[in-house]
Enzyme design. Structure first.
Site, PDB file in Angstrom:
ATOM      1  CE  LYS A   1     -31.616  27.870 -16.846  1.00 34.01           C
ATOM      2  NZ  LYS A   1     -32.504  27.945 -16.265  1.00 34.01           N
TER       3      LYS A   1
ATOM      4  CB  SER B   1     -30.198  28.496 -13.128  1.00 33.36           C
ATOM      5  OG  SER B   1     -31.418  27.851 -13.648  1.00 33.36           O
TER       6      SER B   1
ATOM      7  CB  SER C   1     -33.687  29.823 -12.792  1.00 35.35           C
ATOM      8  OG  SER C   1     -33.471  29.513 -11.624  1.00 35.35           O
TER       9      SER C   1
HETATM   10  N1  GLN Z   1     -32.331  29.321  -7.176  1.00 37.19           N
HETATM   11  C1  GLN Z   1     -33.548  28.665  -7.476  1.00 37.19           C
HETATM   12  C2  GLN Z   1     -32.364  26.984  -7.035  1.00 37.19           C
HETATM   13  O1  GLN Z   1     -32.002  27.035  -7.030  1.00 37.19           O
HETATM   14  C3  GLN Z   1     -34.140  28.408  -8.577  1.00 37.19           C
HETATM   15  C4  GLN Z   1     -33.206  28.411  -9.131  1.00 37.19           C
HETATM   16  C5  GLN Z   1     -34.495  28.292 -10.284  1.00 37.19           C
HETATM   17  O2  GLN Z   1     -35.628  29.020 -10.751  1.00 37.19           O
HETATM   18  N2  GLN Z   1     -33.949  27.024 -11.547  1.00 37.19           N
HETATM   19  O3  GLN Z   1     -32.962  26.328  -7.074  1.00 37.19           O
END
Ligand code: GLN
Length: 462
Positions: A55, A130, A154
């Site tokens: 990532k 994400s 994410s």
């Molecule tokens: N979707 C969540 C957010 O937008 C989690 C993001 C993540 O785990 N990095 O914060």
């Protein structure tokens, strides 16, 4: 290696899962060197020669690491993250960097400043976020393994949306050194893979204490692979009633209940439990995460890193212009919400209250784990949604995390494994959560499910 590189060439224009692909010749040389070592009987690491994508918020020495943000668009770190260093030492070969929501803020990948990755099972739908690029790449056969990051879901949510396995390890299981910080008390690096064995192998390779991250745990890293086939009989699974209520789509519910039945038939005991504060997870998460983000992102001022707006009169104007140009809409929204939640006069009402709710949620799980070995349920309330469907409605987007933020708030471990929706449609994720440092049990249960239910769906046509 060549099959992965060919696959990238063929499908990347459709999936947009990767932000960077390493030089083909160098990668093939690296793979040949490992082949040669293998034939001459040299000792090899546990993931020797396995093509991995990382990532793009995890530092890779000399390789762009942008967090999918314009503000870091030319940044290449001078060092490897600890997880990357360990992955290389275990023989993993880094093929490229995976697309993501900017600074890991999002649930659909549409917040990438560069291009939105797509779901390889249906290109009109999002891969989740994400770590959407990580999940899409592994699902599409552009990599065998990936490292993502999970702050509120994410790794697990995109893995569920793309039909692959994703793990959020216990807070402190994997070093955060070299992970671009979003919310430091919630962030964890975790594996994405096609099967449970892959995730167990990758976590085993990267986990463990690190003097460069004082929040890592001293607990020894078990050999997850040797315990993997132990089966699930004797384990008690708790099914939280709060996870099967309003907002859960009926097709996801029936797939997940089917998965629980499979584990029961394989010998697990199943009982109903209650997590009374579960409904406050999203509210607490978005206050704590944004507060920490507003502080962590203060460092991107145009002076210390990469992108700087030019031609401004003084330091203040330079800061303002750099941050206005460099950050996307969602990141700005989080910085503003987080700054508000921490500001004088509002701190007690927002940030401190959220921390108290967080403690109540953690206590719910601690109570549950006195009685059960794992808490099971859906990873997400719906399957992958269409591109554009939620991007203008942040609340709807945030609700994709309704079952995943708990594990981060409580610091526990969780895995998402694909489960059969029974209608041949898009994948559904089944989530198994365990107490801190109980990843061995988590992998065993997940593997028992995978063995009984059969492995996922192969690779999409594209
Ligand atoms: N979707 C969540 C957010 O937008 C989690 C993001 C993540 O785990 N990095 O914060």
């Amino acid at each position: 290696m060549s099959s992965v590189l060919d696959r990238i060439e063929a499908v990347e224009p459709k999936t947009r899962a990767l932000l960077y692909v390493h030089d083909r010749g160098e990668l093939l040389d690296e793979a040949s060197a490992i082949d040669a070592a293998r034939s001459s009987g040299d000792p090899l690491g546990p993931i020797a020669g396995v093509p991995v994508v990382i990532k793009d918020n995890i530092a890779t020495k000399g390789i762009p690491t942008t967090a999918a943000s314009r503000i870091l668009s030319r940044f290449a770190p001078p060092y490897d993250a600890t997880a990357v260093e360990r992955l290389r030492a275990a023989g993993g070969v880094i093929v490229g960097k995976a697309n993501m929501d900017e600074f890991a803020m999002g649930s659909s990948n549409e917040n990438s400043a560069f291009v939105a990755a797509r779901n390889p099972w249906d290109l009109a739908r999002v891969p989740g976020g994400s770590s959407g690029g990580s999940a899409a790449a592994v699902a599409a056969g552009e990599a065998v393994l990936s490292l993502g990051s999970d702050t509120g879901g994410s790794v697990r949510q995109p893995s569920g949306f793309c039909g692959v396995v994703g793990v959020k390890p216990t807070y402190g299981r994997v070093s955060r050194y070299g992970l671009i910080a979003f919310a430091s008390s919630l962030d964890q690096i975790g594996p994405v893979s096609r099967d449970v064995e892959g995730a167990a192998a990758l976590l085993g390779a990267v986990a463990g204490e690190d003097p460069r991250d004082s929040t890592t745990g001293v607990e020894p890293v078990p050999d997850y692979l040797s315990e993997l086939e132990g089966g699930c009989s004797g384990f008690t699974l708790g099914v939280p009633e709060e996870y099967f209520s309003e907002g859960l789509s009926p097709d996801v519910e029936s797939a997940v209940r089917g998965a629980i039945d499979v584990l029961a038939a394989a010998g697990a005991n199943v009982r109903s439990i209650s997590l009374p504060h579960a409904e406050h997870g999203i509210s607490a998460y978005y206050v704590v995460a944004d507060a920490e983000a507003s502080s962590n992102l203060a460092r991107y001022d145009g002076i210390k890193y990469d992108q700087r707006a030019c031609g401004h009169r003084d330091l203040f104007d330079t800061y303002c212009a750099t941050r206005s140009e460099g950050f996307g809409r969602e990141v700005k929204r989080r910085i503003m919400l987080g700054t508000y939640a921490l500001s004088a006069g509002y701190r007690d009402e927002w940030y401190l209250k959220a921390q108290k709710v967080r403690a109540l949620i953690a206590a719910d799980f601690a109570r549950a784990f006195d009685e059960v070995d794992a808490v099971v349920g859906p990873t997400s309330p719906t399957r992958a949604f269409e591109v554009g469907a939620r991007i203008d409605d942040p609340i709807q987007m945030y609700l994709a995390d309704v079952y995943t933020t708990h594990a981060n708030l409580a610091g526990i471990a969780a895995i998402s494994v694909p489960c059969d929706p029974g209608d041949g449609g898009l994948p559904v994720g089944f989530q198994i959560m365990v107490d801190k440092f109980q990843e061995s049990a988590m992998f065993r249960i997940a593997r028992a499910y995978e063995r009984a239910a059969g492995l996922g769906r192969g690779v999409p046509e594209l």
